[in-house]
Design an enzyme around this catalytic site. Structure first.
Site, PDB file in Angstrom:
ATOM      1  N   ASP A 266       1.852  -6.683   4.771  1.00  0.00           N
ATOM      2  CA  ASP A 266       2.020  -5.613   5.402  1.00  0.00           C
ATOM      3  C   ASP A 266       2.953  -4.688   4.490  1.00  0.00           C
ATOM      4  O   ASP A 266       3.304  -5.276   3.521  1.00  0.00           O
ATOM      5  CB  ASP A 266       3.203  -5.757   6.829  1.00  0.00           C
TER       6      ASP A 266
HETATM    7  C1  BGC Z   1       2.722  -1.668   9.938  1.00  0.00           C
HETATM    8  C2  BGC Z   1       1.329  -1.990   9.716  1.00  0.00           C
HETATM    9  C3  BGC Z   1       0.382  -0.866   9.220  1.00  0.00           C
HETATM   10  C4  BGC Z   1       1.121  -0.631   8.126  1.00  0.00           C
HETATM   11  C5  BGC Z   1       0.295   0.449   7.150  1.00  0.00           C
HETATM   12  C6  BGC Z   1       3.209  -0.908   8.670  1.00  0.00           C
HETATM   13  O1  BGC Z   1       4.426  -0.405   8.698  1.00  0.00           O
HETATM   14  O2  BGC Z   1       3.552  -2.636  10.486  1.00  0.00           O
HETATM   15  O3  BGC Z   1       0.815  -2.310  11.095  1.00  0.00           O
HETATM   16  O4  BGC Z   1      -0.749  -1.405   9.064  1.00  0.00           O
HETATM   17  O5  BGC Z   1       2.360  -0.013   8.051  1.00  0.00           O
HETATM   18  O6  BGC Z   1       0.518   1.740   7.827  1.00  0.00           O
END
Ligand code: BGC
Length: 734
Positions: A266
């Site tokens: 993530d």
């Molecule tokens: C989120 C993810 C997301 C990523 C990219 C993160 O903060 O938890 O689900 O895909 O950001 O935007």
């Protein structure tokens, strides 16, 4: 042959050999070659530096390719309800392109509420086509974290509280996306069941709860849907960050499940070079935790898996085989997506995609109560219809965090109801208000609440019928990423407003839009209640079609609505069980999540898991099994009749729950083991056939770390919800 002729022949053959070897493509670029051969070939041509480069981002949403070899970078996008608008290279700001408007599909809770894997395939394929058109290689979704608490700000992005339902629904979504040469990236692996302190909360959990409740949907994504990438979550699991977790990544995902794709962090989920490298992380995205919050120009080189990793590889602290393995996985992902020449071209925001969104929204809407038969509305009976509530007219595809969308179209309930019933009949009052979409906490209404309420109550009292559209929205501390709701109640004085509206007019249809459950102090007085979710671009049309009876509702709840917060298992053990003490959290309710808890502890919910009404009625016949006794590995064939006993056509999501009355371990009172959405014309009867594998009746034994199928009696029940069992059959497993 003369000497001259011999020389000429040699020349011709020589030239031919040269031409053919020149035209021969390197194996890794040749799509007709097996992918593993291509991976091996590409790897053999790459320098150590190039392999390391594959492992990190070059921008917010792309990775490095290998430009020298013509191997392209990977482009990623959120996910999961549509393809997110373009984001700037080096910051979270929107790039403000004019050609990136998409179809907003319904939130995943709504998809789960359809209880129909065919809907999931339509959805996945359509969103995959949009991702492909927008030239994305990886779509960051879907999410399958289990609904453990109704406070989790991100439940709307997940598929509910049951591992079997989530697993069956996630498979066709992934297949649909990947048919487009776009990788789905199932997330957030694992145990990201709350947003509060998500960057550090350390989850303590039994092996049994892990294997029985929190992992099965991920396992289905990997072993059955063959997902090409998976996103590690932010939280810790037993003391180790999920993106660098020996147990979940190396042992379970890559070991037991034989995952051959990429583990992607993530955004900002990596913390340590050695742990990330050795414990199964492949691609590092979004790192900001090392002091480069607003990424300076060299930030990417300082990522944990960039220069610090290269240094350790060169010094021998980490073996080179470690980067070879990661690079192989990343190349495999590139060949499956970015360098896949057989993929279709995709399409964006087409009418067809909007119709997919509308159908899913219609099929997911859940009718919870209809005791006065106000629904479907017969508009000829009413001169004036009041529509009240901010959500009737609010853009609900904006906000919510990374799942935010820039839809080409968003039809509100107010717009669709006005189209349907005419603006001479429909009058609108906001009733309550939360203000603009915001990522700051907006717990207090920016409006004069009393004035809004007065106006709405006046309108209700002089109207023939009221349609109230409320619920939650996508502001922070509601249904939104990054933080959780702080209470189970509806915000912005909606409970008080509903109570006053109920006094002013007895004909009230309550339509609630949310991705989570909430308290209903007004339920006794309410005759008519619809759970409408977040329906995306076509949300308004779907709601209006159900209200007008053009669509017969057939959605069923993918999670339990409790009367009060402390009725949920996770909230029954004090703060250490939810949300934790900011450092650590103990999943004390163990495997008793959702209806497993309510059933076993005999707590009556407001609305049980699997519940949903229809404008028609169904009669279930007695469930029968094809045999009395089964051995491990056998399939139990179940059947019963289902009759549509009402006057309109309709669909019913039939469910089969299992239990084992005598076991050496605690077993839930009921567990979902099969379901099917059955469409029946008015008056029609069908024999429904369902299968349960005997092995799926096993439990995970913490003591010997394996699945145990204890011989003895099992009860299988057909049911229209987890609380409404129609009949049962007893079988023996040997
Ligand atoms: C989120 C993810 C997301 C990523 C990219 C993160 O903060 O938890 O689900 O895909 O950001 O935007």
């Amino acid at each position: 042959m003369t000497k001259f002729k011999t020389i000429l022949l040699c020349l011709v053959v020589g030239i031919a050999i040269q031409v053919s070897s020149q035209s021969k493509k390197p194996v890794y670029t040749d799509n007709s070659q097996p992918i593993e051969k291509r991976v091996e070939d590409a790897l053999s041509r790459m320098t150590l530096e190039e392999k390391v480069k594959l492992c990190t981002a070059q921008s917010k949403f792309s990775t490095h390719g290998v430009p020298r070899l013509g191997i392209p970078e990977l482009w990623m996008s959120d996910g999961p309800h549509g393809v997110r608008m373009e984001i700037l290279w080096d910051s979270w700001d929107h790039a403000n392109w004019t050609n990136d408007s998409c179809t907003a599909f319904p939130a995943l809770t709504c998809l789960a509420a359809t209880w129909d894997p065919a809907m999931s395939h339509l959805y996945g394929n359509a969103v995959g086509e949009e991702a492909r058109y927008r030239r994305k290689d990886v779509l960051l979704g879907p999410g399958v974290n289990i609904y453990r608490s109704p406070l989790n700000g991100r439940n709307f992005e997940y598929l509910g509280e049951d591992p079997y339902l989530a697993g069956r629904m996630v498979i066709p979504y992934i297949q649909g996306v990947q048919e487009n040469g776009v990788s789905a990236c199932v997330k957030h692996f694992a145990l990201n069941n709350q947003e509060r302190w998500r960057d550090r909360i350390d989850v303590q959990i039994s092996d049994r709860a892990l294997y029985e409740i929190y992992l099965p949907a991920f396992k289905a994504a990997v072993t059955e849907a063959k997902v090409w990438s998976i996103m590690g979550s932010y939280n810790k699991i037993r003391g180790q960050y999920a993106c660098e977790n020996e147990l979940t990544l190396n042992k379970i995902l890559k070991g037991e499940w034989k995952f051959d794709g990429c583990v992607i962090t993530d955004w900002g989920g990596a913390h340590n070079t050695k742990e990330a490298a050795l414990n199964g992380l492949d691609i590092e995205m979004g790192t900001w935790t090392n002091g480069f919050t607003f990424s300076k120009s060299n930030a990417y080189e300082s990522y944990f898996l960039a220069n610090p990793y290269l240094k350790m590889l060169k010094s021998g602290e980490i073996p080179v085989s470690n980067v070879d393995e990661k690079a192989a996985r990343i190349l495999r992902l590139i060949f499956r997506t970015a360098m896949n020449v057989n993929k279709p071209y995709g399409s964006l925001a087409s009418e067809e995609h909007h119709m997919v969104g509308r159908t899913v929204a219609e099929q997911g809407i859940v009718l919870l109560k209809n005791t006065a038969n106000l629904l479907p509305i017969d508009a000829s009976k009413y001169k004036t219809i009041a529509v009240i509530g901010e959500n009737a007219n609010r853009r609900l595809t904006e906000g919510g965090g990374s799942s935010e969308l820039k839809p080409k179209r968003e039809v509100s309930a107010l717009q669709a109801l006005t189209e349907k019933f005419g603006d001479n009949k429909i009058k609108y009052a906001m009733g309550y208000g939360s203000g603009a979409v915001s990522y700051d906490m907006v717990n207090k209404s920016p409006y004069d609440e009393a004035a809004l309420r007065k106006e709405a109550v006046e309108l209700a009292s002089k109207s023939d019928i009221v349609i109230f559209v409320g619920g939650l929205n996508k502001n922070t501390q509601q249904d939104s990423e990054g933080d959780d709701r702080r209470s189970y109640g509806l915000p912005f004085g909606q409970n008080e407003l509903i109570a006053e509206l109920q006094k002013a007019n007895k004909n009230i249809v309550l339509v609630m839009l949310s991705g989570n459950g909430y308290e209903m102090p007004w339920l006794k007085q309410a005759t008519t209640l619809v759970q409408g979710w977040y329906g995306g671009s076509e949300a308004g049309h779907a709601i209006a079609n159900v209200i007008a009876g053009e669509v017969n509702p057939s959605g069923k709840l993918p999670f339990t609505f409790a009367a009060k917060l402390n009725d949920y298992g996770a909230h029954s053990f004090g703060a250490i069980a939810f949300p934790g003490d900011s450092i650590k959290e103990e999943y004390k309710e163990d495997i008793l999540v959702g209806y497993r808890w309510f059933d076993t502890k005999k707590i009556k919910p407001l609305f049980p898991f699997g519940f949903g009404l229809s404008y028609t009625t169904f009669e279930y016949g007695k469930i029968a099994a094809d045999k009395k006794q089964y051995a491990a590995g056998e399939t139990i064939k179940l059947s019963f009749t289902l009759k549509n006993t009402g006057k309109v056509d309709g669909a019913e999501a039939v469910q089969v729950y299992a239990s084992q009355p005598k076991s050496s371990m605690v077993r839930p009172a009921k567990e979902l083991k099969a379901f099917k959405k059955v469409f029946l014309k008015a008056g029609e009867t069908q024999t429904v056939e369902l299968e349960v594998k005997a092995n799926d009746l096993a439990f995970y034994n913490d003591k010997n770390h394996s699945w145990s199928l204890e011989p003895g009696e099992f009860i299988l029940r057909n049911a229209s919800s987890s609380a409404d069992v129609k009949s049962s059959v007893s079988i023996q497993v040997k």
